[in-house]
Design a protein around this motif. Structure first.
Motif, PDB file in Angstrom:
ATOM      1  N   LEU A 160       0.439  -5.696   3.028  1.00  0.00           N
ATOM      2  CA  LEU A 160       1.368  -6.071   1.954  1.00  0.00           C
ATOM      3  C   LEU A 160       0.712  -5.959   0.584  1.00  0.00           C
ATOM      4  CD1 LEU A 160       3.326  -9.178   3.341  1.00  0.00           C
ATOM      5  CD2 LEU A 160       4.228  -6.921   2.784  1.00  0.00           C
ATOM      6  N   ILE A 161      -0.523  -6.433   0.490  1.00  0.00           N
ATOM      7  CA  ILE A 161      -1.215  -6.406  -0.805  1.00  0.00           C
ATOM      8  C   ILE A 161      -1.392  -4.974  -1.283  1.00  0.00           C
ATOM      9  CG2 ILE A 161      -3.369  -6.978  -1.989  1.00  0.00           C
ATOM     10  CD1 ILE A 161      -3.677  -9.363  -0.182  1.00  0.00           C
ATOM     11  N   PHE A 162      -1.691  -4.069  -0.370  1.00  0.00           N
ATOM     12  CA  PHE A 162      -1.887  -2.661  -0.735  1.00  0.00           C
ATOM     13  C   PHE A 162      -0.612  -2.069  -1.318  1.00  0.00           C
ATOM     14  CE2 PHE A 162      -1.406   1.785   0.645  1.00  0.00           C
ATOM     15  CZ  PHE A 162      -2.418   2.369  -0.095  1.00  0.00           C
ATOM     16  N   PHE A 163       0.521  -2.291  -0.655  1.00  0.00           N
ATOM     17  CA  PHE A 163       1.774  -1.705  -1.123  1.00  0.00           C
ATOM     18  C   PHE A 163       2.254  -2.358  -2.423  1.00  0.00           C
ATOM     19  CE2 PHE A 163       2.204  -0.485   3.442  1.00  0.00           C
ATOM     20  CZ  PHE A 163       2.260   0.885   3.234  1.00  0.00           C
ATOM     21  N   TYR A 164       2.064  -3.663  -2.542  1.00  0.00           N
ATOM     22  CA  TYR A 164       2.465  -4.312  -3.787  1.00  0.00           C
ATOM     23  C   TYR A 164       1.572  -3.901  -4.945  1.00  0.00           C
ATOM     24  CZ  TYR A 164       6.171  -7.312  -2.057  1.00  0.00           C
ATOM     25  OH  TYR A 164       7.360  -7.772  -1.554  1.00  0.00           O
ATOM     26  N   ALA A 165       0.320  -3.576  -4.658  1.00  0.00           N
ATOM     27  CA  ALA A 165      -0.555  -3.055  -5.705  1.00  0.00           C
ATOM     28  C   ALA A 165      -0.032  -1.718  -6.222  1.00  0.00           C
ATOM     29  CB  ALA A 165      -1.974  -2.907  -5.168  1.00  0.00           C
ATOM     30  N   ILE A 166       0.472  -0.889  -5.303  1.00  0.00           N
ATOM     31  CA  ILE A 166       1.081   0.388  -5.713  1.00  0.00           C
ATOM     32  C   ILE A 166       2.309   0.142  -6.580  1.00  0.00           C
ATOM     33  CG2 ILE A 166       2.223   2.470  -4.880  1.00  0.00           C
ATOM     34  CD1 ILE A 166       0.487   2.360  -2.416  1.00  0.00           C
ATOM     35  N   ILE A 167       3.119  -0.858  -6.208  1.00  0.00           N
ATOM     36  CA  ILE A 167       4.320  -1.172  -6.996  1.00  0.00           C
ATOM     37  C   ILE A 167       3.962  -1.546  -8.421  1.00  0.00           C
ATOM     38  CG2 ILE A 167       6.153  -2.888  -7.272  1.00  0.00           C
ATOM     39  CD1 ILE A 167       6.532  -2.880  -4.283  1.00  0.00           C
ATOM     40  N   PHE A 168       3.011  -2.456  -8.576  1.00  0.00           N
ATOM     41  CA  PHE A 168       2.652  -2.907  -9.925  1.00  0.00           C
ATOM     42  C   PHE A 168       1.936  -1.817 -10.711  1.00  0.00           C
ATOM     43  CE2 PHE A 168       3.109  -7.091  -7.830  1.00  0.00           C
ATOM     44  CZ  PHE A 168       4.054  -7.633  -8.695  1.00  0.00           C
ATOM     45  N   LEU A 224       7.885  -6.455   4.395  1.00  0.00           N
ATOM     46  CA  LEU A 224       7.426  -5.071   4.294  1.00  0.00           C
ATOM     47  C   LEU A 224       8.581  -4.139   3.936  1.00  0.00           C
ATOM     48  CD1 LEU A 224       4.812  -3.492   4.563  1.00  0.00           C
ATOM     49  CD2 LEU A 224       5.333  -3.107   6.968  1.00  0.00           C
ATOM     50  N   CYS A 225       9.748  -4.363   4.547  1.00  0.00           N
ATOM     51  CA  CYS A 225      10.909  -3.510   4.247  1.00  0.00           C
ATOM     52  C   CYS A 225      11.420  -3.727   2.834  1.00  0.00           C
ATOM     53  CB  CYS A 225      12.027  -3.782   5.249  1.00  0.00           C
ATOM     54  SG  CYS A 225      11.723  -3.107   6.893  1.00  0.00           S
ATOM     55  N   SER A 226      11.178  -4.899   2.249  1.00  0.00           N
ATOM     56  CA  SER A 226      11.612  -5.160   0.879  1.00  0.00           C
ATOM     57  C   SER A 226      10.871  -4.293  -0.131  1.00  0.00           C
ATOM     58  CB  SER A 226      11.401  -6.643   0.525  1.00  0.00           C
ATOM     59  OG  SER A 226      12.186  -7.461   1.352  1.00  0.00           O
ATOM     60  N   ILE A 227       9.709  -3.790   0.261  1.00  0.00           N
ATOM     61  CA  ILE A 227       8.935  -2.927  -0.629  1.00  0.00           C
ATOM     62  C   ILE A 227       9.595  -1.556  -0.773  1.00  0.00           C
ATOM     63  CG2 ILE A 227       6.676  -1.827  -0.956  1.00  0.00           C
ATOM     64  CD1 ILE A 227       5.462  -4.121   0.640  1.00  0.00           C
ATOM     65  N   GLY A 228      10.247  -1.107   0.288  1.00  0.00           N
ATOM     66  CA  GLY A 228      10.827   0.245   0.300  1.00  0.00           C
ATOM     67  C   GLY A 228      11.781   0.541  -0.840  1.00  0.00           C
ATOM     68  N   PRO A 229      12.802  -0.291  -1.063  1.00  0.00           N
ATOM     69  CA  PRO A 229      13.730  -0.020  -2.166  1.00  0.00           C
ATOM     70  C   PRO A 229      13.054  -0.033  -3.528  1.00  0.00           C
ATOM     71  CG  PRO A 229      14.675  -1.593  -0.643  1.00  0.00           C
ATOM     72  CD  PRO A 229      13.248  -1.425  -0.239  1.00  0.00           C
ATOM     73  N   VAL A 230      12.072  -0.898  -3.724  1.00  0.00           N
ATOM     74  CA  VAL A 230      11.388  -0.978  -5.023  1.00  0.00           C
ATOM     75  C   VAL A 230      10.646   0.326  -5.291  1.00  0.00           C
ATOM     76  CG1 VAL A 230       9.806  -2.304  -6.454  1.00  0.00           C
ATOM     77  CG2 VAL A 230      11.183  -3.466  -4.715  1.00  0.00           C
ATOM     78  N   LEU A 231       9.892   0.786  -4.313  1.00  0.00           N
ATOM     79  CA  LEU A 231       9.151   2.043  -4.487  1.00  0.00           C
ATOM     80  C   LEU A 231      10.100   3.232  -4.630  1.00  0.00           C
ATOM     81  CD1 LEU A 231       6.179   1.653  -1.985  1.00  0.00           C
ATOM     82  CD2 LEU A 231       6.082   1.671  -4.469  1.00  0.00           C
ATOM     83  N   ALA A 232      11.150   3.235  -3.824  1.00  0.00           N
ATOM     84  CA  ALA A 232      12.105   4.365  -3.873  1.00  0.00           C
ATOM     85  C   ALA A 232      12.797   4.433  -5.220  1.00  0.00           C
ATOM     86  CB  ALA A 232      13.125   4.201  -2.745  1.00  0.00           C
TER      87      ALA A 232
END
Length: 232
Positions: A160-168, A224-232
């Motif tokens: 989770l931390i890895f993907f949220y780091a990409i988001i920010f 984890l699935c909540s990250i998908g729409p943000v990145l997309a």
């Protein structure tokens, strides 16, 4: 006569259980909607007065919303949970990783498109086509549904931390007008249709595993699935 009497008793038990389930869901919806109704009612009385007929329309609408949300939540839970569980179990038993990932993507995409929250969001976002937003968010959830299944099957960490780091990191380069839309899009994965299905699908996949960490790996899927729409 005994057989007929036994059938009547069984129907009465089923009817009682159904009434209890409906009552529980309606009460849950009541407690969810009631604070908003009270706040709006107080504002309409003391801060921003409105016509009595309009206020009555709001109260009637709130009552219908409570009943409708309760019935919808009950239907989604009674249908999505067993369906997702059985699909996840059947997919895992095929031991075909490409098939599992492909079906997970399609299911995540389809269940997100059908989510009422996303439909409302798509209609209220200006300057973005409804179809574009629906497809983008659905693809984001579908992709991370596949990631979730891969995580459960392989036992890898949640990341989770890895993907949220990409988001920010991406947030620094994204247009500020899209930041709010992106993060609001992540909220569609907490809807009444998506959550039961994601949890049930993950539970069905993890049930096939026999190790002690299988049940624990079924958690964190919604996050984890909540990250998908943000990145997309």
């Amino acid at each position: 006569r005994k057989h007929l009497k036994g059938g009547i008793i069984i129907r009465q038990i089923h009817l009682r259980e159904t009434r209890t389930a409906v009552t529980e869901k309606v009460v849950e919806s009541l407690f969810s909607v009631l604070p908003i109704v009270i706040i709006v009612f107080i504002l309409c009385l003391y801060i921003s007065p409105m016509q009595p007929d309009l206020l009555l329309t709001f109260l009637v609408g709130a009552m219908m919303l409570i009943i409708g949300m309760g019935l919808f939540s009950l239907g989604a839970e009674q249908s999505m949970t067993p369906i997702g569980n059985q699909i996840g179990t059947a997919l895992t038993r095929t031991k075909n990783l490409p098939l599992i990932l492909a079906v997970s993507f399609l299911l995540g995409f389809a269940i997100t498109i059908a989510e009422p929250d996303l439909q409302v969001l798509a209609q209220t976002v200006p300057h973005i086509s409804n179809t574009v937003l629906l497809i983008t968010v659905g693809a984001g959830v579908g992709f991370f549904m596949s990631v979730c299944m891969l995580r459960i099957l392989t036992g890898m960490r949640l990341l989770l931390i890895f993907f949220y780091a990409i988001i920010f990191l991406l947030a620094f380069f994204a247009d500020k007008n899209f930041l709010g839309i992106a993060f609001d899009s992540g909220g569609v994965t907490t809807g009444p249709m998506t959550v039961p299905f994601i949890l049930a699908l993950g539970l069905g996949v993890s049930n096939v595993r026999s190790d002690k960490n299988a049940e624990a790996d079924s958690f964190g899927l919604v996050a984890l699935c909540s990250i998908g729409p943000v990145l997309a």
